[in-house]
Design a protein around this motif. Structure first.
Motif, PDB file in Angstrom:
ATOM      1  N   PRO A 109     -47.820  19.074  16.923  1.00  0.00           N
ATOM      2  CA  PRO A 109     -46.452  18.986  17.442  1.00  0.00           C
ATOM      3  C   PRO A 109     -45.407  18.731  16.364  1.00  0.00           C
ATOM      4  CG  PRO A 109     -47.963  17.793  18.869  1.00  0.00           C
ATOM      5  CD  PRO A 109     -48.734  18.184  17.651  1.00  0.00           C
ATOM      6  N   LEU A 110     -45.756  17.948  15.341  1.00  0.00           N
ATOM      7  CA  LEU A 110     -44.803  17.684  14.265  1.00  0.00           C
ATOM      8  C   LEU A 110     -44.514  18.959  13.469  1.00  0.00           C
ATOM      9  CD1 LEU A 110     -46.074  14.232  12.961  1.00  0.00           C
ATOM     10  CD2 LEU A 110     -43.906  14.696  14.104  1.00  0.00           C
ATOM     11  N   ILE A 111     -45.543  19.779  13.252  1.00  0.00           N
ATOM     12  CA  ILE A 111     -45.332  21.053  12.564  1.00  0.00           C
ATOM     13  C   ILE A 111     -44.384  21.938  13.363  1.00  0.00           C
ATOM     14  CG2 ILE A 111     -46.456  23.184  11.816  1.00  0.00           C
ATOM     15  CD1 ILE A 111     -48.924  21.545  11.125  1.00  0.00           C
ATOM     16  N   VAL A 112     -44.610  22.008  14.664  1.00  0.00           N
ATOM     17  CA  VAL A 112     -43.763  22.826  15.521  1.00  0.00           C
ATOM     18  C   VAL A 112     -42.341  22.280  15.562  1.00  0.00           C
ATOM     19  CG1 VAL A 112     -43.403  23.602  17.894  1.00  0.00           C
ATOM     20  CG2 VAL A 112     -45.695  23.641  16.903  1.00  0.00           C
ATOM     21  N   LEU A 113     -42.192  20.953  15.603  1.00  0.00           N
ATOM     22  CA  LEU A 113     -40.856  20.360  15.596  1.00  0.00           C
ATOM     23  C   LEU A 113     -40.127  20.668  14.294  1.00  0.00           C
ATOM     24  CD1 LEU A 113     -41.495  16.881  17.256  1.00  0.00           C
ATOM     25  CD2 LEU A 113     -40.208  18.799  18.212  1.00  0.00           C
ATOM     26  N   ALA A 114     -40.861  20.618  13.181  1.00  0.00           N
ATOM     27  CA  ALA A 114     -40.237  20.945  11.897  1.00  0.00           C
ATOM     28  C   ALA A 114     -39.787  22.402  11.867  1.00  0.00           C
ATOM     29  CB  ALA A 114     -41.223  20.666  10.762  1.00  0.00           C
ATOM     30  N   ALA A 115     -40.634  23.298  12.372  1.00  0.00           N
ATOM     31  CA  ALA A 115     -40.260  24.712  12.424  1.00  0.00           C
ATOM     32  C   ALA A 115     -39.062  24.922  13.334  1.00  0.00           C
ATOM     33  CB  ALA A 115     -41.453  25.544  12.901  1.00  0.00           C
ATOM     34  N   SER A 116     -39.025  24.212  14.452  1.00  0.00           N
ATOM     35  CA  SER A 116     -37.899  24.332  15.378  1.00  0.00           C
ATOM     36  C   SER A 116     -36.608  23.822  14.749  1.00  0.00           C
ATOM     37  CB  SER A 116     -38.188  23.561  16.668  1.00  0.00           C
ATOM     38  OG  SER A 116     -39.362  24.043  17.300  1.00  0.00           O
ATOM     39  N   ALA A 117     -36.720  22.751  13.962  1.00  0.00           N
ATOM     40  CA  ALA A 117     -35.535  22.227  13.274  1.00  0.00           C
ATOM     41  C   ALA A 117     -34.991  23.244  12.273  1.00  0.00           C
ATOM     42  CB  ALA A 117     -35.883  20.926  12.564  1.00  0.00           C
ATOM     43  N   ILE A 118     -35.872  23.941  11.576  1.00  0.00           N
ATOM     44  CA  ILE A 118     -35.433  24.984  10.636  1.00  0.00           C
ATOM     45  C   ILE A 118     -34.729  26.103  11.379  1.00  0.00           C
ATOM     46  CG2 ILE A 118     -36.242  26.737   9.012  1.00  0.00           C
ATOM     47  CD1 ILE A 118     -38.426  24.833   8.148  1.00  0.00           C
ATOM     48  N   VAL A 119     -35.234  26.453  12.562  1.00  0.00           N
ATOM     49  CA  VAL A 119     -34.590  27.486  13.367  1.00  0.00           C
ATOM     50  C   VAL A 119     -33.180  27.046  13.766  1.00  0.00           C
ATOM     51  CG1 VAL A 119     -34.655  28.738  15.555  1.00  0.00           C
ATOM     52  CG2 VAL A 119     -36.749  28.431  14.247  1.00  0.00           C
ATOM     53  N   LEU A 120     -33.044  25.814  14.227  1.00  0.00           N
ATOM     54  CA  LEU A 120     -31.730  25.317  14.651  1.00  0.00           C
ATOM     55  C   LEU A 120     -30.744  25.298  13.490  1.00  0.00           C
ATOM     56  CD1 LEU A 120     -32.790  22.388  17.020  1.00  0.00           C
ATOM     57  CD2 LEU A 120     -31.922  24.645  17.661  1.00  0.00           C
ATOM     58  N   VAL A 121     -31.204  24.845  12.326  1.00  0.00           N
ATOM     59  CA  VAL A 121     -30.326  24.828  11.152  1.00  0.00           C
ATOM     60  C   VAL A 121     -29.918  26.248  10.774  1.00  0.00           C
ATOM     61  CG1 VAL A 121     -30.209  24.282   8.692  1.00  0.00           C
ATOM     62  CG2 VAL A 121     -31.214  22.640  10.282  1.00  0.00           C
ATOM     63  N   SER A 122     -30.882  27.166  10.817  1.00  0.00           N
ATOM     64  CA  SER A 122     -30.584  28.565  10.476  1.00  0.00           C
ATOM     65  C   SER A 122     -29.596  29.168  11.463  1.00  0.00           C
ATOM     66  CB  SER A 122     -31.882  29.379  10.463  1.00  0.00           C
ATOM     67  OG  SER A 122     -32.797  28.875   9.509  1.00  0.00           O
ATOM     68  N   LEU A 123     -29.782  28.895  12.740  1.00  0.00           N
ATOM     69  CA  LEU A 123     -28.852  29.404  13.749  1.00  0.00           C
ATOM     70  C   LEU A 123     -27.448  28.841  13.549  1.00  0.00           C
ATOM     71  CD1 LEU A 123     -31.051  29.211  16.969  1.00  0.00           C
ATOM     72  CD2 LEU A 123     -30.304  31.282  15.801  1.00  0.00           C
ATOM     73  N   ALA A 124     -27.381  27.650  12.957  1.00  0.00           N
ATOM     74  CA  ALA A 124     -26.078  27.000  12.784  1.00  0.00           C
ATOM     75  C   ALA A 124     -25.346  27.465  11.536  1.00  0.00           C
ATOM     76  CB  ALA A 124     -26.253  25.482  12.757  1.00  0.00           C
ATOM     77  N   ILE A 125     -26.036  27.551  10.402  1.00  0.00           N
ATOM     78  CA  ILE A 125     -25.314  27.723   9.137  1.00  0.00           C
ATOM     79  C   ILE A 125     -25.673  28.978   8.370  1.00  0.00           C
ATOM     80  CG2 ILE A 125     -25.118  25.221   8.894  1.00  0.00           C
ATOM     81  CD1 ILE A 125     -27.287  25.354   6.728  1.00  0.00           C
ATOM     82  N   ALA A 126     -26.564  29.829   8.850  1.00  0.00           N
ATOM     83  CA  ALA A 126     -26.930  31.032   8.096  1.00  0.00           C
ATOM     84  C   ALA A 126     -25.696  31.902   7.866  1.00  0.00           C
ATOM     85  CB  ALA A 126     -27.993  31.819   8.848  1.00  0.00           C
ATOM     86  N   PRO A 127     -25.453  32.342   6.618  1.00  0.00           N
ATOM     87  CA  PRO A 127     -24.251  33.146   6.335  1.00  0.00           C
ATOM     88  C   PRO A 127     -24.252  34.452   7.116  1.00  0.00           C
ATOM     89  CG  PRO A 127     -25.258  32.332   4.302  1.00  0.00           C
ATOM     90  CD  PRO A 127     -26.225  32.044   5.408  1.00  0.00           C
ATOM     91  N   GLY A 128     -23.114  34.744   7.734  1.00  0.00           N
ATOM     92  CA  GLY A 128     -22.952  35.990   8.449  1.00  0.00           C
ATOM     93  C   GLY A 128     -23.490  35.983   9.865  1.00  0.00           C
ATOM     94  N   ARG A 129     -24.430  35.092  10.196  1.00  0.00           N
ATOM     95  CA  ARG A 129     -25.041  35.060  11.515  1.00  0.00           C
ATOM     96  C   ARG A 129     -24.932  33.696  12.188  1.00  0.00           C
ATOM     97  NH1 ARG A 129     -28.821  39.036  12.937  1.00  0.00           N
ATOM     98  NH2 ARG A 129     -29.103  40.666  11.386  1.00  0.00           N
ATOM     99  N   GLY A 130     -24.846  32.643  11.401  1.00  0.00           N
ATOM    100  CA  GLY A 130     -24.847  31.301  11.952  1.00  0.00           C
ATOM    101  C   GLY A 130     -23.643  31.022  12.831  1.00  0.00           C
TER     102      GLY A 130
END
Length: 379
Positions: free
Chosen positions: A258-279
């Protein structure tokens, strides 16, 4: 305990190696599932692995990981082929085919698991851990098995890189080139099944789907190139695995999967928020910029239309007239246009009020903004 002593612990080394390996392989192969709009495929294959694990146990009689994973691979491949058959021979869409394969295979797996547990005996001990994963029980020999399966999966991707890329983006064009699209689809699906098999002991049947989708979904926000996306997905997957393993090892009572999945989910949320051009933050800033630029664009369009109506590209427009036309002060918009070199002040004797004319750059900008109206008229 010092960090060096902590990292030299044999169990922690196994868990970290397994988690990193899982992240890399699932990130690479999950990219193709995401691009082909088959995110549910990872969920289907992971649930379809459960009956294979049970069948492998019934054949071997003991909890032998290579046999269990081989069984998981076979039933996962069968479920994938069932999905392909349903979508190609019936009117069912891909998501419906995946849902049928998922529910059917998981139901069979639960029945077999219940049967094995009902028979008793110590041999089945820990078999249910494949539902949610049990990273702490991973052995060095298990790492070797995972590495071998991962190497096969990555070798297939490297060998058929161009074909996988073409089938993922334009299967119709691939078909016109004479490529065996169906065979390539099956190969991609089986390869993704290999990634799922690797993660069963680490994160389990239930959570494995997240490892197939999350790193690839995060990487997709940062790049439009397949090669870059795959590399980022592998990096994000490895980072998620290592983070989950480290936190689980340092915090008592927290499961690694579950911690691995939570870490991956956190990366997704950060990417959705700040990724250049798409965030989302980028889009919000772009909308704010467009909102601030709108008055200036309207003034620029008005100056261009006035110049066109008078047949004079250097027609001087009076600022008070522009204010009256727009119903508000245009001073700020004109100053912004002047700062960009799109307009310039002009004298218009005998009047002494401010006048403005378009510069050559302003004419070009206005034509681009209005869709080159002059060219349309000439045509």
């Amino acid at each position: 305990m010092t960090m060096l002593a902590f990292l030299s612990d044999f169990t922690i080394q196994n868990v970290m190696a397994g988690a990193a390996l899982l992240g890399i392989v699932s990130g690479v192969l999950g990219s193709f599932a995401v691009l082909r709009k088959q995110s549910l495929l990872g969920d289907t294959l992971s649930h379809a692995a459960l009956p294979g694990i049970c069948i492998g146990f019934l054949i071997a009689g003991v909890r032998d990981l290579p046999v269990l994973l081989a069984g998981a691979l076979v039933t996962g491949a069968v479920a994938a082929l069932l999905m392909v058959a349903l979508t190609r021979t019936t009117r069912l869409k891909t998501d419906a085919g995946l849902g049928i394969a998922l529910s059917l295979s998981f139901a069979v797996g639960i029945v077999l698991l219940t049967h094995i547990q009902a028979t008793g005996g110590a041999g089945h001990g820990g078999l249910e851990s494949f539902l949610f994963g049990q990273a702490a029980a991973i052995l060095r020999s298990d790492i070797y098995v995972m590495a071998a399966i991962g190497a096969v999966a990555l070798a297939l991707v490297m060998a058929f890189w161009k074909e996988f890329k073409l089938v993922s983006f334009d299967p119709d064009y691939a078909r016109t080139l004479g490529l065996p699209v169906l065979a390539l689809d099956v190969t991609i699906t089986v390869t993704i099944a290999l990634a799922v098999v690797i993660g069963l002991q680490m994160v389990g049947v239930v959570l494995m789907a997240a490892m197939v989708v999350a790193p690839a979904a995060a990487a997709r926000q940062w790049s439009n190139r397949l090669g870059t996306m795959v590399a980022l997905a592998a990096l994000f997957g490895m980072a998620s695995g290592l983070f989950g393993a480290l936190v689980s090892a340092t915090a008592r009572g927290l499961s690694t999967g579950p911690l691995i999945v939570l870490a991956a989910s956190a990366i997704v949320l950060v990417s959705l928020a700040i990724a250049p051009g798409r965030g989302m933050v980028w889009e919000w800033l772009q909308r704010l910029k467009d909102r601030r630029a709108l008055p200036s664009r309207r003034v620029l369009s008005t100056l261009y239309r006035l110049a066109a109506e008078h047949g004079n590209p250097a027609y001087p427009a009076e600022q008070t007239m522009l204010d009256a036309y727009h119903g508000t002060s245009t001073a700020r918009g004109l100053e912004r246009l002047k700062a960009r070199g799109l307009v310039a002040r002009a004298a218009h004797a005998p009047e002494f009020t401010p006048h403005w004319v378009l510069t050559p750059s302003g004419i070009t900008e206005a034509e681009a903004l209005l869709g080159h109206p002059n060219e349309d008229e000439n045509q």
